[in-house]
Each structure stands twice: as C-alpha cells, then as structure tokens.
Design a protein around this motif. Structure first.
Motif, PDB file in Angstrom:
ATOM      1  N   PRO B 119     -62.943  66.965  46.467  1.00  0.00           N
ATOM      2  CA  PRO B 119     -63.879  65.706  45.922  1.00  0.00           C
ATOM      3  C   PRO B 119     -64.198  65.721  44.610  1.00  0.00           C
ATOM      4  CG  PRO B 119     -64.765  67.029  47.791  1.00  0.00           C
ATOM      5  CD  PRO B 119     -63.433  67.673  47.588  1.00  0.00           C
ATOM      6  N   SER B 120     -64.455  64.968  43.849  1.00  0.00           N
ATOM      7  CA  SER B 120     -64.740  64.809  42.432  1.00  0.00           C
ATOM      8  C   SER B 120     -66.145  64.998  42.160  1.00  0.00           C
ATOM      9  CB  SER B 120     -64.025  63.743  41.796  1.00  0.00           C
ATOM     10  OG  SER B 120     -64.139  63.695  40.278  1.00  0.00           O
ATOM     11  N   THR B 121     -66.642  65.505  41.171  1.00  0.00           N
ATOM     12  CA  THR B 121     -68.050  65.087  40.575  1.00  0.00           C
ATOM     13  C   THR B 121     -68.301  64.091  39.790  1.00  0.00           C
ATOM     14  OG1 THR B 121     -67.606  66.620  38.737  1.00  0.00           O
ATOM     15  CG2 THR B 121     -68.423  67.856  40.853  1.00  0.00           C
ATOM     16  N   HIS B 122     -67.378  63.263  39.510  1.00  0.00           N
ATOM     17  CA  HIS B 122     -67.760  62.090  38.614  1.00  0.00           C
ATOM     18  C   HIS B 122     -66.724  61.065  39.123  1.00  0.00           C
ATOM     19  CE1 HIS B 122     -64.015  63.808  36.773  1.00  0.00           C
ATOM     20  NE2 HIS B 122     -64.492  64.696  36.872  1.00  0.00           N
ATOM     21  N   PRO B 123     -66.954  59.774  38.849  1.00  0.00           N
ATOM     22  CA  PRO B 123     -66.021  58.625  39.272  1.00  0.00           C
ATOM     23  C   PRO B 123     -64.505  58.706  38.548  1.00  0.00           C
ATOM     24  CG  PRO B 123     -68.361  57.860  38.828  1.00  0.00           C
ATOM     25  CD  PRO B 123     -68.315  59.238  38.197  1.00  0.00           C
ATOM     26  N   VAL B 124     -63.741  58.475  38.998  1.00  0.00           N
ATOM     27  CA  VAL B 124     -62.146  58.414  38.707  1.00  0.00           C
ATOM     28  C   VAL B 124     -61.451  57.381  38.358  1.00  0.00           C
ATOM     29  CG1 VAL B 124     -62.254  60.990  39.617  1.00  0.00           C
ATOM     30  CG2 VAL B 124     -61.390  59.048  41.119  1.00  0.00           C
ATOM     31  N   ASP B 125     -62.051  56.301  38.820  1.00  0.00           N
ATOM     32  CA  ASP B 125     -61.107  55.047  38.739  1.00  0.00           C
ATOM     33  C   ASP B 125     -61.404  54.206  37.407  1.00  0.00           C
ATOM     34  OD1 ASP B 125     -59.399  53.167  39.182  1.00  0.00           O
ATOM     35  OD2 ASP B 125     -60.251  52.356  41.153  1.00  0.00           O
ATOM     36  N   PHE B 126     -61.030  54.920  36.428  1.00  0.00           N
ATOM     37  CA  PHE B 126     -61.318  54.217  35.012  1.00  0.00           C
ATOM     38  C   PHE B 126     -60.405  53.242  34.839  1.00  0.00           C
ATOM     39  CE2 PHE B 126     -62.255  58.640  34.412  1.00  0.00           C
ATOM     40  CZ  PHE B 126     -63.535  58.558  34.085  1.00  0.00           C
ATOM     41  N   TYR B 127     -59.211  53.179  35.426  1.00  0.00           N
ATOM     42  CA  TYR B 127     -58.128  52.155  35.430  1.00  0.00           C
ATOM     43  C   TYR B 127     -58.728  50.712  35.748  1.00  0.00           C
ATOM     44  CZ  TYR B 127     -54.450  48.989  35.945  1.00  0.00           C
ATOM     45  OH  TYR B 127     -53.471  47.881  35.848  1.00  0.00           O
ATOM     46  N   THR B 128     -59.425  50.933  37.019  1.00  0.00           N
ATOM     47  CA  THR B 128     -59.749  49.547  37.525  1.00  0.00           C
ATOM     48  C   THR B 128     -60.894  49.060  36.836  1.00  0.00           C
ATOM     49  OG1 THR B 128     -59.116  50.351  39.767  1.00  0.00           O
ATOM     50  CG2 THR B 128     -61.098  48.644  39.582  1.00  0.00           C
ATOM     51  N   THR B 129     -61.891  49.963  36.301  1.00  0.00           N
ATOM     52  CA  THR B 129     -62.677  49.488  35.370  1.00  0.00           C
ATOM     53  C   THR B 129     -62.279  48.772  34.208  1.00  0.00           C
ATOM     54  OG1 THR B 129     -64.326  51.493  35.735  1.00  0.00           O
ATOM     55  CG2 THR B 129     -64.772  50.138  33.986  1.00  0.00           C
ATOM     56  N   GLY B 130     -61.205  49.279  33.605  1.00  0.00           N
ATOM     57  CA  GLY B 130     -60.531  48.699  32.665  1.00  0.00           C
ATOM     58  C   GLY B 130     -59.597  47.203  32.942  1.00  0.00           C
ATOM     59  N   TYR B 131     -59.253  47.641  34.172  1.00  0.00           N
ATOM     60  CA  TYR B 131     -58.605  46.081  34.692  1.00  0.00           C
ATOM     61  C   TYR B 131     -59.611  45.056  34.950  1.00  0.00           C
ATOM     62  CZ  TYR B 131     -54.997  43.346  37.306  1.00  0.00           C
ATOM     63  OH  TYR B 131     -54.459  42.404  37.634  1.00  0.00           O
ATOM     64  N   LEU B 132     -60.693  45.245  35.457  1.00  0.00           N
ATOM     65  CA  LEU B 132     -61.606  44.321  35.605  1.00  0.00           C
ATOM     66  C   LEU B 132     -62.189  43.907  34.257  1.00  0.00           C
ATOM     67  CD1 LEU B 132     -63.699  46.022  38.667  1.00  0.00           C
ATOM     68  CD2 LEU B 132     -62.483  43.716  38.756  1.00  0.00           C
ATOM     69  N   ALA B 133     -62.399  44.378  33.424  1.00  0.00           N
ATOM     70  CA  ALA B 133     -62.755  43.982  32.194  1.00  0.00           C
ATOM     71  C   ALA B 133     -61.812  43.233  31.481  1.00  0.00           C
ATOM     72  CB  ALA B 133     -62.915  45.210  31.056  1.00  0.00           C
TER      73      ALA B 133
END
Lengths: 78, 409
Positions: B119-133
């Motif tokens: 498990p991660s302690t922080h969100p990891v899907d930066f790519y999708t955030t950028g893709y949605l932008a």
C-alpha cells in the motif's frame, strides 16, 4: 562519530537492490548539511565510513524503515 | 475510435509514432520504480512535473487525435486511447466547461503500485491526473496553464476508487515550451550479424499491435503489466528528476539519481525480458534458433527491435564484458525534442535494461528453463553473484551517432 559501514552492509544483505542509493537519496539534505558525500561506490570500496552521531541516528531510522526490519546491531551503536 | 492499427511501425528507425507522439512500451516494474525513486526525494517538489509531463505529452497527441471530431466523438477518442494504451478506464461523459470530478476503479498505476511495493501512503496516479487535464484542455480549448488538476483518492492507499478533480483556474502543474520535431540519426548501422535476426524480427513485426488494453484497460503480458507510454512523458520524468537532483546537490545529487534510474531500467530488463524469454511466443518463434547464451541475447534484441525502442545491436559480447549499441534510442530522441543536447549520456533506461539482460543470461539459469520472475527472485539474483556494472559511453544528445553502453564485471 560512528561507523555506518556495517549498517549499509546489513541493508544490502537484507533490503532490495540498490537499497543504499534509496537511503542516500532520502537523507540527501541532511548529508549536505553535514558536508557528507557518501556514495554507493564509497560504501563498496571503503572499509569504514565515519559519520556523526546525528547522521547515524537518521541513517538507522531510514534504513530500518526501508528494509522493513530492525537492525540487529542497533543497540550497540546508539 | 482509437485504433492502433492505423499507425505503421517505422522499420527504418525501429520506432512508432502515434498522432505525433513517439510511443514505447514500459512495464509496471519500471514505471513504479521510477515514480517511487522520484517520490523518495521528498525535498523535491515533483508533483508539478509528474502531472505536467503527462499532461504535455497527452495534450500534443489528443490535439491531433481529436482534430475534426465533435466534442462527443473527441471524448470517446480520448477514453479509447487511454484504454488502448493500458492505463485503465476513464469516463469523460460528465466533463463540462467547468471540468469535473472523475472516478475510476481501473488504474494501471493504482493497481500495480501495491503489487510491487504494498500500500501507498499517498495517491500515485499522477499520469491520469495529467491525462484528464490534457483531455479537458483539448475538449474545451483551455490552455494547460489555466487548469487545476489533482487526485484526491487512490486505490493504492486502500480507497475504493481513484478520484481526480479538474477545474479551470491558476495552473497547478508544470507546463513546457513547444518541443522540437523528431530528428532521427540516419547513419549506417552495425548489424547484429546473427543468421536468424531477420527471421525473429519478421516473426514479431506488427506484434506490438496486439498489446492493447483489455476490457479493464490493462495489458497483462509476459508476466508483467505493460503500458504504451508517450516517450516524452516518461523520459521527461527522468530528465526533470535529474535536473532537480542537480539543483539540490550538484554532481553528487546527479550521481545518486543516476543509480536509481539505472536500477529502474535494470528491473525492467529483468522482469520484462525475463517474461519474454519464458513465454510461449519465445518458445515457438525464437528458441529453435538458440544454441548458446549469446544466442539468447541476440534473439532478444532481434525481437525487441520491433517494439519501438530503436535498433539494438551488439559490438562485443562475452560473459565478462559486453558493448551494446542502440540506434535512434527513444531516450536520446526524446531529450533532443524536449531539451536539446546534453553534457553527458542520459539513456539510463536503455543502459539499465542491457545490464538486466546480462544479469538474466549470465547470472541465472533462465536459459535452462528456470523462472525467476518474482521480487524475491530478483533480490536473490542480485545478491547471489558478482553483479554487472554499467558505463554509458556514447549518446546522440552528446553529439554521437548512437547510444553505446558497456556492461562489465
């Protein structure tokens, strides 16, 4: 001062590949503050690595966190 | 909708361009290791470039893919390209001029991070955030610099779904100047000089088109999850990370960063190449030609020359030392597009991959049929025998005609 070499050796034996580089990356700002420039190559080649008690304590904390185990030599060093 | 078959593989340069963007495959081991290495350096403000690199590359491509389409068709194009590339599933039907909130339970990054690291302690899907932008920018003709984008929930943290917010406002991720066009180095190539090279290469030409997202938007293959990434996205992550490390600690910072970037490539070489070389496809189309450990390396290079990473070849090869070249490697071409020349070689993923390949062939019993595709297998292999070292000697961005790397022990 403390010798960090045994701690790094233990990390390499028990952690993932390039664990030493991860430890060094995590503690980069503190090493800069203390004018230390430890590299994986130095750890491999030098028989000992003297660091301040403060830096050793931080190395110990980060190393145990990244390896996910308690360092057996911890009590004799700090 | 998006159809990978519309894009022809460039056999001259061993490259694939999709709507103006160079595309390469990476595996989940590489992508997550790279991202974790960047996040480990928590004194670097990496979030802006983790999102910005994705937004920039996706924006260039979506602008071309969606040209001439009405807004609904453009939404479907962006959704289907995302799925085909193996990133998971997104639904843009609720995106408005104000942006919106986007939830998904299919995410390459959020699925595979816990598989590799827990498990991660922080969100990891930066790519999708950028893709949605990027999709928002294209659909509503908004500059990337006027978009706020963030991930608020992440399955890698144990949450039920990923949630991303997109809205108009002062930009909160990095944007970049226009990039240069691709300039291939058209020089004579040192051939692999292996009698079966063309047989293997021809057997796999076009095979890349089979690697498209399934109904969940994932590409499970060779024991790993693949993604077809924008070369300029993933390589900008490397370049920006190294730039930041240099700013923090000069040459020392770059030395530390370099080792982890090489290791990311090493893991990719180990797991993905290992997966390829234990696959049914390999057994049927390549293995009959293999009579030595060196043949396994030649066979692997003949195969991966169809994947868009450039033309890999061998100058010297022995168990103790090898010199590899890659003509028109994807890292150098990307650096040239984004940043121009470089003072030192920047092809860490390629070089780590070559090192991983040497480890697999000479430090394991893979050629005898042993499977070593687990994290523990990887650790044991790295500890068991003398490891290989990597020396990056030439690169296109340094003014050379090709990438060259020495792997030795």
């Amino acid at each position: 001062m403390q010798d960090a070499k045994p701690l790094f050796d233990w990390a390499q034996e028990n952690g993932e590949a390039r664990i030493v580089d991860r430890i060094l990356i995590r503690l980069l700002p503190e090493m800069l503050r203390q004018e230390q420039r430890i590299t994986a190559q130095m750890i491999e080649e030098q028989p000992s690595l003297a660091v301040s008690d403060t830096l050793y304590a931080q190395l110990l904390t980060v190393t145990q966190e990244l390896v996910g185990q308690t360092y057996p030599g911890a009590s004799s060093h700090v | 909708m998006f159809d990978i078959h519309r894009y022809k593989f460039d056999e001259t340069h061993n490259a694939l361009d999709v709507a103006g963007e160079a595309m390469v495959f990476h595996c989940h081991h590489y992508m997550n290791y790279l991202q974790r290495s960047i996040l480990d350096a928590d004194y670097i403000d990496s979030r802006p470039f983790l999102i910005g690199a994705a937004a920039d590359a996706a924006w260039y491509q979506l602008k071309n893919l969606c040209a001439g389409l009405d807004r609904d068709a453009a939404r479907r194009m962006a959704e289907s390209a995302y799925k085909a590339f193996g990133y998971g599933l997104i639904d843009l039907s609720t995106m408005t001029e104000d942006g919106g909130e986007f939830s998904t339970v299919k995410s390459f990054f959020s699925r595979t991070w816990p598989m590799k690291f827990g498990p991660s302690t922080h969100p990891v899907d930066f790519y999708t955030t950028g893709y949605l932008a990027a999709a928002y920018a294209v659909l509503f003709d908004v500059p990337l610099s006027e978009i706020q984008a963030e991930q608020t929930h992440c399955m890698a943290c144990g949450e039920r779904a990923n949630v991303h917010l997109i809205r108009r406002g002062a930009g909160n991720f990095a944007t970049y100047p226009a990039k240069a066009p691709t300039r291939f180095k058209d020089v004579p190539k040192h051939a692999l000089n292996w009698a079966h090279e063309s047989a293997v290469t021809e057997a796999f030409l076009g095979a890349h088109a089979h690697f498209v997202g399934n109904e969940e938007g994932y590409i499970p293959a060779f024991g790993v999850y693949l993604v077809r990434v924008h070369s300029d996205y993933v390589n900008r992550l490397q370049f920006e990370f190294m730039r930041a490390m240099g700013e923090v600690a000069g040459e020392y910072g770059e030395t530390l960063g370099r080792e982890l970037l090489l290791e990311a490539g090493h893991a990719c070489g180990f797991f993905t190449y290992g997966g390829i070389m234990t696959s049914n496809e390999w057994a049927q189309a390549v293995k009959p030609y293999l009579h030595s450990r060196e043949d396994w390396i030649r066979g692997l290079l003949s195969l991966i020359n169809t994947m868009g990473w450039g033309y890999h070849t061998i100058i010297e090869l022995s168990p103790d030392r090898a010199v590899f070249r890659n003509y028109n490697d994807f890292e150098d071409l990307s650096h040239a597009r984004l940043y121009g020349p470089s003072r030192h070689p920047i092809h860490w993923a390629n070089s780590g991959g070559f090192t991983g390949l040497m480890q697999l062939i000479y430090n394991t019993d893979l050629v005898e049929g042993q499977r070593i595709d687990t994290e523990e297998g990887f650790r044991q292999m790295r500890r068991a025998k003398r490891g290989y070292k990597t020396r990056m000697t030439r690169g296109i961005t340094c003014g050379d005609d090709y990438l060259e790397v020495e792997v030795y022990r």
